[in-house]
Write a protein that holds these residues in place. Structure first.
Motif, PDB file in Angstrom:
ATOM      1  N   PRO A   1       0.819  -1.224   0.000  1.00  0.00           N
ATOM      2  CA  PRO A   1       0.000   0.000   0.000  1.00  0.00           C
ATOM      3  C   PRO A   1       0.846   1.263   0.000  1.00  0.00           C
ATOM      4  O   PRO A   1       0.516   2.238  -0.684  1.00  0.00           O
ATOM      5  CB  PRO A   1      -0.817  -0.138   1.290  1.00  0.00           C
ATOM      6  N   ALA A   2       1.952   1.276   0.749  1.00  0.00           N
ATOM      7  CA  ALA A   2       2.787   2.472   0.823  1.00  0.00           C
ATOM      8  C   ALA A   2       3.419   2.797  -0.532  1.00  0.00           C
ATOM      9  O   ALA A   2       3.505   3.969  -0.927  1.00  0.00           O
ATOM     10  CB  ALA A   2       3.875   2.289   1.870  1.00  0.00           C
TER      11      ALA A   2
ATOM     12  N   VAL B   1       2.291   1.773  -3.524  1.00  0.00           N
ATOM     13  CA  VAL B   1       1.205   2.134  -4.448  1.00  0.00           C
ATOM     14  C   VAL B   1       0.844   3.610  -4.264  1.00  0.00           C
ATOM     15  O   VAL B   1       0.645   4.346  -5.240  1.00  0.00           O
ATOM     16  CB  VAL B   1      -0.021   1.231  -4.227  1.00  0.00           C
ATOM     17  N   GLU B   2       0.800   4.050  -3.014  1.00  0.00           N
ATOM     18  CA  GLU B   2       0.505   5.459  -2.734  1.00  0.00           C
ATOM     19  C   GLU B   2       1.623   6.358  -3.245  1.00  0.00           C
ATOM     20  O   GLU B   2       1.364   7.435  -3.801  1.00  0.00           O
ATOM     21  CB  GLU B   2       0.311   5.657  -1.229  1.00  0.00           C
ATOM     22  N   ALA B   3       2.880   5.933  -3.065  1.00  0.00           N
ATOM     23  CA  ALA B   3       4.013   6.733  -3.555  1.00  0.00           C
ATOM     24  C   ALA B   3       3.953   6.891  -5.069  1.00  0.00           C
ATOM     25  O   ALA B   3       4.157   7.987  -5.606  1.00  0.00           O
ATOM     26  CB  ALA B   3       5.331   6.088  -3.140  1.00  0.00           C
ATOM     27  N   LYS B   4       3.634   5.799  -5.787  1.00  0.00           N
ATOM     28  CA  LYS B   4       3.530   5.875  -7.248  1.00  0.00           C
ATOM     29  C   LYS B   4       2.409   6.816  -7.661  1.00  0.00           C
ATOM     30  O   LYS B   4       2.541   7.585  -8.624  1.00  0.00           O
ATOM     31  CB  LYS B   4       3.295   4.483  -7.822  1.00  0.00           C
ATOM     32  N   SER B   5       1.306   6.751  -6.943  1.00  0.00           N
ATOM     33  CA  SER B   5       0.175   7.625  -7.247  1.00  0.00           C
ATOM     34  C   SER B   5       0.561   9.090  -7.071  1.00  0.00           C
ATOM     35  O   SER B   5       0.235   9.946  -7.904  1.00  0.00           O
ATOM     36  CB  SER B   5      -1.011   7.275  -6.347  1.00  0.00           C
ATOM     37  N   ARG B   6       1.278   9.395  -5.990  1.00  0.00           N
ATOM     38  CA  ARG B   6       1.685  10.771  -5.741  1.00  0.00           C
ATOM     39  C   ARG B   6       2.688  11.248  -6.801  1.00  0.00           C
ATOM     40  O   ARG B   6       2.672  12.418  -7.203  1.00  0.00           O
ATOM     41  CB  ARG B   6       2.290  10.902  -4.344  1.00  0.00           C
TER      42      ARG B   6
ATOM     43  N   ARG C   1       0.738  12.227  -9.873  1.00  0.00           N
ATOM     44  CA  ARG C   1      -0.040  13.462  -9.686  1.00  0.00           C
ATOM     45  C   ARG C   1       0.864  14.685  -9.628  1.00  0.00           C
ATOM     46  O   ARG C   1       0.575  15.705 -10.249  1.00  0.00           O
ATOM     47  CB  ARG C   1      -0.887  13.347  -8.417  1.00  0.00           C
TER      48      ARG C   1
END
Length: 463
Positions: free
Chosen positions: A161-162, A164-169, A172
């Motif tokens: 999850p961490a 995946v969130e980093a890639k999303s940020r 963006r």
């Protein structure tokens, strides 16, 4: 007399150059370190006029003669000069007046040789400028080898999850021109994230200019980042700094909390005004560089400890991306192992790790994070004698943490893909830990992972 001999012995033992002149500018003390620094013997310097020994200097450019004239100490001054043999030296000097009964009767200088460091930093700047000028013809050249390409988001390994969130940020923030602060422990892959932001941005066609703020002395770092103007100090030349070289692209300042606070104030001004003034220059130049910075501690902690200016932090941390430690995302270890095996395994070499090795990898704390895992696996591949990396091949520190190797049988059946093999090994470790711990919380304690992370992997693996 004994006191004088003791003083001379002390001066001879220090690693910095000590040079003392009397009120006429004649050298009276010149220690061994200064002799090695300048490439001159004591006999060539002591008893002689300073300007005879160093003809490239004059009464204005010599820090010793300036202090002798003004009686005002000067600290951490950069000076480039040549001795009478033609050898060119760059030093950082702290110079102090010697007073007797209220009169200046001499001056003492403490010098540190930075000749090699200055030469290397200037060569790096010149090389970067040369590569930047050649960038226009990049389309006519064959593609760069993979090792020379910047990382992109496709190079980031991890499904936790961490991550995946980093890639999303990353995706963006890449759409904007905002400053980004990336932070995480050493070895978590901060430059991978920074390069991925640059590669996914509209600036990807521009230069990517990295600089570690802890690797260069303060006296050189200012000129390196902001550039220098001819005459700003003895031996200086017109040279653009990193901001100018990164214009149109990204400037990456690693270990920003190691940058001296005085330079942080100047950095803040450049970021705010998008103008840079070279050291010793009066002209300001427009620059358009996106600044991405990083540090190994939480940036607010760096601010609280006085290592990072609060106003600079708020300017640099428009967007923050935190990279978790490897022990916080142990579920990514099988994927990382697969990636590093593909990267480092020699032709016909080991293509997998044994269940015991995977168990050790999953239970070790990895203080060096992903970098330590990669080095451990690379070294293990060099030692392995068969198609599988065995427990005896891995570093003793990692092997010593092994507590669950006996939970496995003889290993996977032949014919399975590496990904399937790793998933089954991970599943076996978790199932064994659940049995031993009696609950998800108990298993999480045994494996040393957060309960939420273990729940996520249980769900993903269908346990």
């Amino acid at each position: 007399m004994d006191l004088l001999r003791s003083l001379v012995a002390v001066l001879e033992s220090v690693n910095q150059g000590i040079h003392v002149v009397d009120e006429s500018g004649t050298t009276v003390v010149y220690n061994k370190a200064a002799s090695l620094l300048d490439g001159l013997s004591k006999e060539e310097v002591v008893g002689k006029s300073l300007l005879d020994v160093y003809p490239s200097l004059d009464h204005n450019s010599s820090t010793l003669l300036r202090v002798l004239k003004t009686g005002v100490p000067e600290f951490e001054q950069q000076q480039t000069f040549s001795n009478y043999k033609g050898k060119k030296i760059t030093t950082i000097n702290s110079t102090y007046p010697i007073e007797l009964d209220g009169q200046v009767v001499g001056a003492c200088e403490v010098s540190t040789d930075i000749t090699r460091i200055k030469e290397m930093s200037e060569k790096i700047l010149d090389l970067r400028r040369e590569l930047q000028h050649k960038g226009a013809s990049r389309t006519q050249r064959p593609p760069l080898p993979q090792s020379h390409r910047l990382y992109s988001i496709e190079d980031i390994v991890g499904l936790s999850p961490a991550m995946v969130e980093a890639k999303s940020r990353i995706m963006r923030v890449a759409r904007s021109h905002s400053s980004v602060m990336v932070w995480g422990e050493t070895g978590t892959g901060k430059e991978l994230i920074v390069q991925s932001v640059h590669s996914a941005s509209a600036r990807s066609g521009g230069p990517f200019v990295p600089q570690n703020c802890a690797a260069i002395p303060e006296s050189l770092l200012e000129g390196l980042v902001f550039g220098t103007a001819k005459g700003s100090f003895t031996g200086s030349v017109d040279r653009p700094g990193l901001f100018e070289l990164a214009s149109g692209g990204t400037l990456y300042l690693d270990e920003i909390d190691s940058m001296p606070l005085g330079l942080q104030a100047k950095l803040l001004r450049v970021i705010q005004e998008k103008r840079v003034r070279r050291v010793g220059d009066t002209r300001e130049r427009l620059v358009d560089a996106r600044v991405i910075s990083s540090c190994s501690v939480p940036p607010r902690e760096a601010v609280a400890s006085g290592l990072l200016r609060g106003d600079l932090y708020f300017r640099l941390s428009v967007v923050e991306i935190r990279l978790p430690s490897l022990r916080e995302r142990r579920e990514d270890i099988p994927l990382l192992c697969e990636h590093f095996l593909r990267k480092h395994a020699p032709q016909g070499g080991p293509a997998s790790v044994s269940p015991q090795v995977m168990s050790a990898f999953l239970t070790y704390d990895w203080p060096g994070n992903v970098r330590e895992l990669e080095h451990a696996l690379e070294g293990s591949l060099a030692l392995s004698k068969g198609p599988t990396v065995d427990i005896g091949d891995i570093p003793p520190a990692v092997r010593g943490i092994l507590a669950t190797a006996s939970l496995f049988g003889e290993g996977p059946s032949p014919g399975k893909t590496f990904r399937t093999e790793l998933r089954e090994q991970e599943r076996a470790v978790i199932v064994a830990a659940l049995k031993q711990g009696g609950s998800v919380s108990g298993a999480a304690r045994i494996l040393g992972v957060p309960r939420q992370t273990l729940q996520y992997r249980i769900k993903t693996l269908g346990i």
